[in-house]
Design a protein around this motif. Structure first.
Motif, PDB file in Angstrom:
ATOM      1  N   ILE A   2      16.405  32.493  42.179  1.00 28.39           N
ATOM      2  CA  ILE A   2      17.498  33.465  42.132  1.00 28.39           C
ATOM      3  C   ILE A   2      17.260  34.524  41.070  1.00 28.39           C
ATOM      4  CG2 ILE A   2      19.174  31.765  42.961  1.00 28.39           C
ATOM      5  CD1 ILE A   2      20.249  31.620  40.060  1.00 28.39           C
ATOM      6  N   THR A   3      17.938  35.646  41.206  1.00 24.72           N
ATOM      7  CA  THR A   3      17.909  36.689  40.184  1.00 24.72           C
ATOM      8  C   THR A   3      19.174  36.661  39.335  1.00 24.72           C
ATOM      9  OG1 THR A   3      18.762  38.253  41.801  1.00 24.72           O
ATOM     10  CG2 THR A   3      16.382  38.225  41.471  1.00 24.72           C
ATOM     11  N   ALA A   4      20.224  36.073  39.882  1.00 22.22           N
ATOM     12  CA  ALA A   4      21.474  35.972  39.130  1.00 22.22           C
ATOM     13  C   ALA A   4      22.382  34.953  39.801  1.00 22.22           C
ATOM     14  CB  ALA A   4      22.192  37.328  39.065  1.00 22.22           C
ATOM     15  N   LEU A   5      23.351  34.478  39.035  1.00 20.55           N
ATOM     16  CA  LEU A   5      24.352  33.567  39.582  1.00 20.55           C
ATOM     17  C   LEU A   5      25.706  34.030  39.082  1.00 20.55           C
ATOM     18  CD1 LEU A   5      24.188  29.775  40.000  1.00 20.55           C
ATOM     19  CD2 LEU A   5      26.182  30.764  38.864  1.00 20.55           C
ATOM     20  N   GLN A   6      26.663  34.020  39.961  1.00 20.70           N
ATOM     21  CA  GLN A   6      28.021  34.423  39.586  1.00 20.70           C
ATOM     22  C   GLN A   6      28.989  33.271  39.835  1.00 20.70           C
ATOM     23  OE1 GLN A   6      29.083  38.596  40.947  1.00 20.70           O
ATOM     24  NE2 GLN A   6      27.276  38.222  42.199  1.00 20.70           N
ATOM     25  N   LEU A  43      29.033  36.740  35.424  1.00 20.71           N
ATOM     26  CA  LEU A  43      27.710  36.967  36.002  1.00 20.71           C
ATOM     27  C   LEU A  43      26.690  36.526  34.967  1.00 20.71           C
ATOM     28  CD1 LEU A  43      25.528  38.341  37.836  1.00 20.71           C
ATOM     29  CD2 LEU A  43      25.991  40.437  36.574  1.00 20.71           C
ATOM     30  N   ILE A  44      25.752  35.682  35.366  1.00 21.31           N
ATOM     31  CA  ILE A  44      24.693  35.257  34.468  1.00 21.31           C
ATOM     32  C   ILE A  44      23.361  35.498  35.167  1.00 21.31           C
ATOM     33  CG2 ILE A  44      24.965  32.823  35.199  1.00 21.31           C
ATOM     34  CD1 ILE A  44      24.210  32.080  32.253  1.00 21.31           C
ATOM     35  N   ARG A  45      22.500  36.288  34.533  1.00 25.64           N
ATOM     36  CA  ARG A  45      21.227  36.640  35.143  1.00 25.64           C
ATOM     37  C   ARG A  45      20.191  35.556  34.889  1.00 25.64           C
ATOM     38  NH1 ARG A  45      21.423  42.050  36.847  1.00 25.64           N
ATOM     39  NH2 ARG A  45      23.303  43.105  36.091  1.00 25.64           N
ATOM     40  N   SER A  46      19.115  35.575  35.649  1.00 24.32           N
ATOM     41  CA  SER A  46      18.157  34.472  35.620  1.00 24.32           C
ATOM     42  C   SER A  46      17.449  34.339  34.277  1.00 24.32           C
ATOM     43  CB  SER A  46      17.124  34.635  36.740  1.00 24.32           C
ATOM     44  OG  SER A  46      16.436  35.857  36.591  1.00 24.32           O
ATOM     45  N   ASN A  47      17.434  35.393  33.461  1.00 25.45           N
ATOM     46  CA  ASN A  47      16.792  35.311  32.142  1.00 25.45           C
ATOM     47  C   ASN A  47      17.791  34.957  31.036  1.00 25.45           C
ATOM     48  OD1 ASN A  47      18.206  37.691  32.110  1.00 25.45           O
ATOM     49  ND2 ASN A  47      16.557  38.930  31.269  1.00 25.45           N
ATOM     50  N   GLU A  48      19.015  34.634  31.422  1.00 24.00           N
ATOM     51  CA  GLU A  48      20.041  34.243  30.458  1.00 24.00           C
ATOM     52  C   GLU A  48      20.339  32.762  30.596  1.00 24.00           C
ATOM     53  OE1 GLU A  48      22.923  37.118  31.922  1.00 24.00           O
ATOM     54  OE2 GLU A  48      22.698  38.281  30.060  1.00 24.00           O
ATOM     55  N   SER A  85      16.168  23.258  36.433  1.00 28.74           N
ATOM     56  CA  SER A  85      16.825  22.256  37.278  1.00 28.74           C
ATOM     57  C   SER A  85      17.638  22.893  38.388  1.00 28.74           C
ATOM     58  CB  SER A  85      17.746  21.367  36.434  1.00 28.74           C
ATOM     59  OG  SER A  85      18.800  22.120  35.864  1.00 28.74           O
ATOM     60  N   GLN A  86      17.622  24.226  38.460  1.00 27.84           N
ATOM     61  CA  GLN A  86      18.366  24.977  39.476  1.00 27.84           C
ATOM     62  C   GLN A  86      19.830  24.548  39.500  1.00 27.84           C
ATOM     63  OE1 GLN A  86      15.783  24.568  43.039  1.00 27.84           O
ATOM     64  NE2 GLN A  86      15.102  26.658  42.594  1.00 27.84           N
ATOM     65  N   SER A  87      20.440  24.666  38.349  1.00 27.96           N
ATOM     66  CA  SER A  87      21.847  24.275  38.242  1.00 27.96           C
ATOM     67  C   SER A  87      22.579  25.196  37.284  1.00 27.96           C
ATOM     68  CB  SER A  87      21.966  22.824  37.774  1.00 27.96           C
ATOM     69  OG  SER A  87      21.436  22.685  36.467  1.00 27.96           O
ATOM     70  N   SER A  88      23.890  25.217  37.449  1.00 31.22           N
ATOM     71  CA  SER A  88      24.752  26.021  36.598  1.00 31.22           C
ATOM     72  C   SER A  88      26.054  25.266  36.387  1.00 31.22           C
ATOM     73  CB  SER A  88      25.035  27.374  37.250  1.00 31.22           C
ATOM     74  OG  SER A  88      25.965  28.135  36.501  1.00 31.22           O
ATOM     75  N   ARG A 140      32.977  29.561  29.922  1.00 29.54           N
ATOM     76  CA  ARG A 140      31.585  29.542  29.481  1.00 29.54           C
ATOM     77  C   ARG A 140      30.721  29.089  30.643  1.00 29.54           C
ATOM     78  NH1 ARG A 140      28.705  24.957  27.499  1.00 29.54           N
ATOM     79  NH2 ARG A 140      26.745  25.516  26.454  1.00 29.54           N
ATOM     80  N   ALA A 141      29.739  29.898  30.984  1.00 25.07           N
ATOM     81  CA  ALA A 141      28.821  29.547  32.064  1.00 25.07           C
ATOM     82  C   ALA A 141      27.437  29.311  31.499  1.00 25.07           C
ATOM     83  CB  ALA A 141      28.767  30.661  33.109  1.00 25.07           C
ATOM     84  N   THR A 142      26.761  28.314  32.061  1.00 27.55           N
ATOM     85  CA  THR A 142      25.373  28.059  31.679  1.00 27.55           C
ATOM     86  C   THR A 142      24.496  28.122  32.927  1.00 27.55           C
ATOM     87  OG1 THR A 142      25.533  25.671  32.001  1.00 27.55           O
ATOM     88  CG2 THR A 142      26.108  26.538  29.809  1.00 27.55           C
ATOM     89  N   LEU A 143      23.236  28.406  32.699  1.00 30.69           N
ATOM     90  CA  LEU A 143      22.280  28.460  33.800  1.00 30.69           C
ATOM     91  C   LEU A 143      20.992  27.767  33.363  1.00 30.69           C
ATOM     92  CD1 LEU A 143      21.516  29.530  36.637  1.00 30.69           C
ATOM     93  CD2 LEU A 143      20.673  31.603  35.499  1.00 30.69           C
ATOM     94  N   ASP A 144      20.530  26.827  34.170  1.00 27.58           N
ATOM     95  CA  ASP A 144      19.266  26.135  33.924  1.00 27.58           C
ATOM     96  C   ASP A 144      18.388  26.358  35.145  1.00 27.58           C
ATOM     97  OD1 ASP A 144      18.379  22.790  32.770  1.00 27.58           O
ATOM     98  OD2 ASP A 144      17.158  24.389  33.602  1.00 27.58           O
TER      99      ASP A 144
END
Lengths: 110, 113
Positions: free
Chosen positions: A29-33, A48-53, A69-72, A62-66
């Motif tokens: 992905i490039t981003a996850l919302q 909105l959290i981009r793939s480099n964040e 593990s392809q999870s948020s 508070r949102a997290t992106l890993d």
């Protein structure tokens, strides 16, 4: 197959408690919302959290992106009755199109 | 604030009839989208548009057409409605692909009998 999905169909908490909604996805992905949809309304973007964040905050959210593990996750602190809604994660790829999960129904009780 | 409106808000149609759902946005956004949402599920993309005169197929375009006559308006057309198209339809607008955020309308509940 579902490209994005929340890991719980329904959650229930009492006002003032914290809650976390989790999401997993199956493609690069490039981003996850994260979106919230209240009854009878259209979805509205929360974060909105981009793939480099790795983390994004918006007030009590508070949102997290890993990406490994392809999870948020989306955490809500000090929940209020008005947080009652369906919460969706939506992934974006380099085509720009969004793929929504089926949503998690969050109920905040007084 | 972003403003996306849809009409009608509720529609009952007969099988085989033609249905047109309309969407208007006052955001001057380039991109517009049509989704459907079935009970207990997320949104699925039917058609989208990059600007006036353009329409593109989304993930589930079969049985639907779209029209974008102007920057502000985007219509979804069901030429021969079927009961399987009973759903809630959402229109959305977005600045462009890279900004990702989409602004949604209130939805149209369509029932095909």
């Amino acid at each position: 197959s579902q490209l994005a999905e929340e890991n719980s169909w329904a959650l229930s908490v009492h006002e003032g408690e914290s809650v976390t909604v989790n999401c997993s996805y199956k493609t690069s992905i490039t981003a996850l919302q994260w979106y919230r949809q209240k009854s009878g309304k259209g979805p509205a973007q929360l974060i909105l959290i981009r793939s480099n964040e790795r983390e994004k905050r918006n007030g009590r959210l508070r949102a997290t992106l890993d990406t490994s593990s392809q999870s948020s996750s989306l955490s809500i602190t000090a929940t209020r009755c008005e947080d009652t809604a369906v919460y969706f994660c939506a992934t974006a790829t380099n085509t720009g199109k969004l793929t929504f999960g089926d949503g998690t129904v969050l109920t905040v009780k007084p | 604030e972003a403003a996306v409106t849809q009409s009608p808000r509720n529609k009952v149609a007969v099988t085989g009839g033609k249905v047109t759902l309309s969407c208007n946005q006052t955001n001057n956004h380039n991109n517009m989208y049509w989704y459907r949402q079935d009970t207990g599920h997320g949104l699925r993309l039917i058609h989208y548009s990059y600007g006036a005169g353009s329409t593109e197929k989304g993930d589930i375009p079969d049985g639907y057409k779209a029209s974008r006559p102007s920057q502000e308006n985007f219509s979804l057309i069901l030429e021969l409605a079927t009961p399987s198209q009973t759903s809630v339809y959402f229109c959305a607008s977005g600045v462009d692909w890279s900004s990702y955020e989409q602004y949604f309308g209130p939805g149209t509940r369509l029932t095909v009998l």
